[in-house]
Design a protein around this motif. Structure first.
Motif, PDB file in Angstrom:
ATOM      1  N   ASN A 182      -3.961  14.063   3.759  1.00  0.00           N
ATOM      2  CA  ASN A 182      -3.260  14.344   2.512  1.00  0.00           C
ATOM      3  C   ASN A 182      -2.057  13.432   2.416  1.00  0.00           C
ATOM      4  N   TYR A 183      -2.018  12.640   1.367  1.00  0.00           N
ATOM      5  CA  TYR A 183      -0.901  11.738   1.130  1.00  0.00           C
ATOM      6  C   TYR A 183      -0.008  12.351   0.050  1.00  0.00           C
ATOM      7  N   TYR A 184       1.267  12.571   0.379  1.00  0.00           N
ATOM      8  CA  TYR A 184       2.203  13.206  -0.550  1.00  0.00           C
ATOM      9  C   TYR A 184       3.029  12.192  -1.329  1.00  0.00           C
ATOM     10  N   SER A 185       3.399  11.098  -0.684  1.00  0.00           N
ATOM     11  CA  SER A 185       4.127  10.041  -1.383  1.00  0.00           C
ATOM     12  C   SER A 185       4.019   8.745  -0.598  1.00  0.00           C
ATOM     13  N   SER A 186       4.220   7.665  -1.312  1.00  0.00           N
ATOM     14  CA  SER A 186       4.257   6.339  -0.705  1.00  0.00           C
ATOM     15  C   SER A 186       5.286   5.529  -1.478  1.00  0.00           C
ATOM     16  N   THR A 187       6.347   5.138  -0.788  1.00  0.00           N
ATOM     17  CA  THR A 187       7.428   4.398  -1.421  1.00  0.00           C
ATOM     18  C   THR A 187       7.468   2.989  -0.860  1.00  0.00           C
ATOM     19  N   GLU A 188       7.148   2.014  -1.709  1.00  0.00           N
ATOM     20  CA  GLU A 188       7.140   0.624  -1.282  1.00  0.00           C
ATOM     21  C   GLU A 188       8.576   0.141  -1.121  1.00  0.00           C
ATOM     22  N   GLU A 189       8.842  -0.486   0.006  1.00  0.00           N
ATOM     23  CA  GLU A 189      10.165  -1.038   0.274  1.00  0.00           C
ATOM     24  C   GLU A 189      10.189  -2.552   0.143  1.00  0.00           C
ATOM     25  N   HIS A 190       9.033  -3.190   0.387  1.00  0.00           N
ATOM     26  CA  HIS A 190       8.979  -4.650   0.331  1.00  0.00           C
ATOM     27  C   HIS A 190       7.510  -5.078   0.256  1.00  0.00           C
ATOM     28  N   VAL A 191       7.208  -6.067  -0.590  1.00  0.00           N
ATOM     29  CA  VAL A 191       5.859  -6.612  -0.702  1.00  0.00           C
ATOM     30  C   VAL A 191       5.951  -8.126  -0.765  1.00  0.00           C
ATOM     31  N   ASP A 192       5.114  -8.802   0.010  1.00  0.00           N
ATOM     32  CA  ASP A 192       5.035 -10.267   0.000  1.00  0.00           C
ATOM     33  C   ASP A 192       3.592 -10.696  -0.222  1.00  0.00           C
ATOM     34  N   ILE A 193       3.416 -11.733  -1.016  1.00  0.00           N
ATOM     35  CA  ILE A 193       2.113 -12.393  -1.114  1.00  0.00           C
ATOM     36  C   ILE A 193       2.133 -13.478  -0.056  1.00  0.00           C
ATOM     37  N   ILE A 194       1.293 -13.329   0.954  1.00  0.00           N
ATOM     38  CA  ILE A 194       1.254 -14.266   2.071  1.00  0.00           C
ATOM     39  C   ILE A 194       0.350 -15.455   1.745  1.00  0.00           C
ATOM     40  N   GLU A 195      -0.746 -15.173   1.068  1.00  0.00           N
ATOM     41  CA  GLU A 195      -1.720 -16.223   0.745  1.00  0.00           C
ATOM     42  C   GLU A 195      -2.354 -15.876  -0.594  1.00  0.00           C
ATOM     43  N   LEU A 196      -2.517 -16.865  -1.444  1.00  0.00           N
ATOM     44  CA  LEU A 196      -3.140 -16.624  -2.740  1.00  0.00           C
ATOM     45  C   LEU A 196      -3.925 -17.864  -3.153  1.00  0.00           C
ATOM     46  N   ASN A 250      -9.615 -17.026  -5.564  1.00  0.00           N
ATOM     47  CA  ASN A 250     -10.505 -15.890  -5.324  1.00  0.00           C
ATOM     48  C   ASN A 250     -10.195 -15.081  -4.067  1.00  0.00           C
ATOM     49  N   SER A 251      -9.028 -15.297  -3.460  1.00  0.00           N
ATOM     50  CA  SER A 251      -8.652 -14.476  -2.310  1.00  0.00           C
ATOM     51  C   SER A 251      -7.138 -14.335  -2.238  1.00  0.00           C
ATOM     52  N   ALA A 252      -6.710 -13.260  -1.588  1.00  0.00           N
ATOM     53  CA  ALA A 252      -5.277 -13.016  -1.452  1.00  0.00           C
ATOM     54  C   ALA A 252      -5.028 -12.159  -0.217  1.00  0.00           C
ATOM     55  N   VAL A 253      -3.853 -12.347   0.370  1.00  0.00           N
ATOM     56  CA  VAL A 253      -3.383 -11.492   1.454  1.00  0.00           C
ATOM     57  C   VAL A 253      -1.986 -11.020   1.052  1.00  0.00           C
ATOM     58  N   LEU A 254      -1.813  -9.706   1.019  1.00  0.00           N
ATOM     59  CA  LEU A 254      -0.535  -9.089   0.694  1.00  0.00           C
ATOM     60  C   LEU A 254      -0.047  -8.293   1.888  1.00  0.00           C
ATOM     61  N   VAL A 255       1.248  -8.345   2.137  1.00  0.00           N
ATOM     62  CA  VAL A 255       1.857  -7.531   3.181  1.00  0.00           C
ATOM     63  C   VAL A 255       2.937  -6.689   2.525  1.00  0.00           C
ATOM     64  N   GLY A 256       2.831  -5.390   2.727  1.00  0.00           N
ATOM     65  CA  GLY A 256       3.806  -4.484   2.150  1.00  0.00           C
ATOM     66  C   GLY A 256       4.326  -3.508   3.180  1.00  0.00           C
ATOM     67  N   GLN A 257       5.583  -3.173   3.036  1.00  0.00           N
ATOM     68  CA  GLN A 257       6.188  -2.162   3.897  1.00  0.00           C
ATOM     69  C   GLN A 257       6.477  -0.937   3.039  1.00  0.00           C
ATOM     70  N   SER A 258       6.007   0.213   3.515  1.00  0.00           N
ATOM     71  CA  SER A 258       6.118   1.447   2.759  1.00  0.00           C
ATOM     72  C   SER A 258       6.511   2.603   3.661  1.00  0.00           C
ATOM     73  N   ARG A 259       7.145   3.589   3.056  1.00  0.00           N
ATOM     74  CA  ARG A 259       7.404   4.868   3.718  1.00  0.00           C
ATOM     75  C   ARG A 259       6.353   5.826   3.171  1.00  0.00           C
ATOM     76  N   VAL A 260       5.478   6.298   4.047  1.00  0.00           N
ATOM     77  CA  VAL A 260       4.342   7.118   3.635  1.00  0.00           C
ATOM     78  C   VAL A 260       4.493   8.527   4.212  1.00  0.00           C
ATOM     79  N   ASP A 261       4.589   9.500   3.314  1.00  0.00           N
ATOM     80  CA  ASP A 261       4.644  10.910   3.686  1.00  0.00           C
ATOM     81  C   ASP A 261       3.219  11.432   3.602  1.00  0.00           C
ATOM     82  N   ALA A 262       2.673  11.821   4.753  1.00  0.00           N
ATOM     83  CA  ALA A 262       1.277  12.251   4.782  1.00  0.00           C
ATOM     84  C   ALA A 262       1.046  13.294   5.872  1.00  0.00           C
ATOM     85  N   ASP A 263       0.011  14.074   5.663  1.00  0.00           N
ATOM     86  CA  ASP A 263      -0.475  15.016   6.670  1.00  0.00           C
ATOM     87  C   ASP A 263      -1.821  14.473   7.140  1.00  0.00           C
TER      88      ASP A 263
END
Length: 105
Positions: free
Chosen positions: A42-56, A59-72
């Motif tokens: 169960n995911y209650y919330s997800s708060t993105e703190e930072h997102v970077d496009i590493i490669e684009l 027809n392809s992409a790599v994204l790196v994101g840092q999030s605070r995820v409240d989950a059970d």
């Protein structure tokens, strides 16, 4: 994920999608969506703190994101600081997530 909308989430994922959890466990699309639907995850919330496009490319992409995820997760509720690396591919005009790796940060 937070809304538990597995249809919408499933449409974003490639048929061969997998999620590599911070524990190292790899979970395929069907099993992950089933865990969300049946309440094992169960995911209650997800708060993105930072997102970077590493490669684009066109027809392809790599994204790196840092999030605070409240989950059970299987009865253990916590708020995790997760770094998620998403690997995506574009087919015709639709982007699909091929796989995600998660690790703490």
């Amino acid at each position: 994920m937070v809304d538990g909308n597995i249809v919408k989430l499933g449409n974003l994922l490639d048929d061969n999608f997998y999620l590599a959890h911070m524990s190292g466990m790899k979970q395929n699309k069907v099993k992950w969506l089933d865990e969300i639907e049946t309440g094992g995850m169960n995911y209650y919330s997800s708060t993105e703190e930072h997102v970077d496009i590493i490669e684009l490319t066109h027809n392809s992409a790599v994204l790196v994101g840092q999030s605070r995820v409240d989950a059970d997760i299987h009865g253990l509720r916590n708020t995790w600081s997760l770094e998620l690396t998403l690997h995506l591919e574009k087919n015709v005009d639709q982007w699909k997530i091929l796989y995600i790796t998660a690790k703490p940060y």
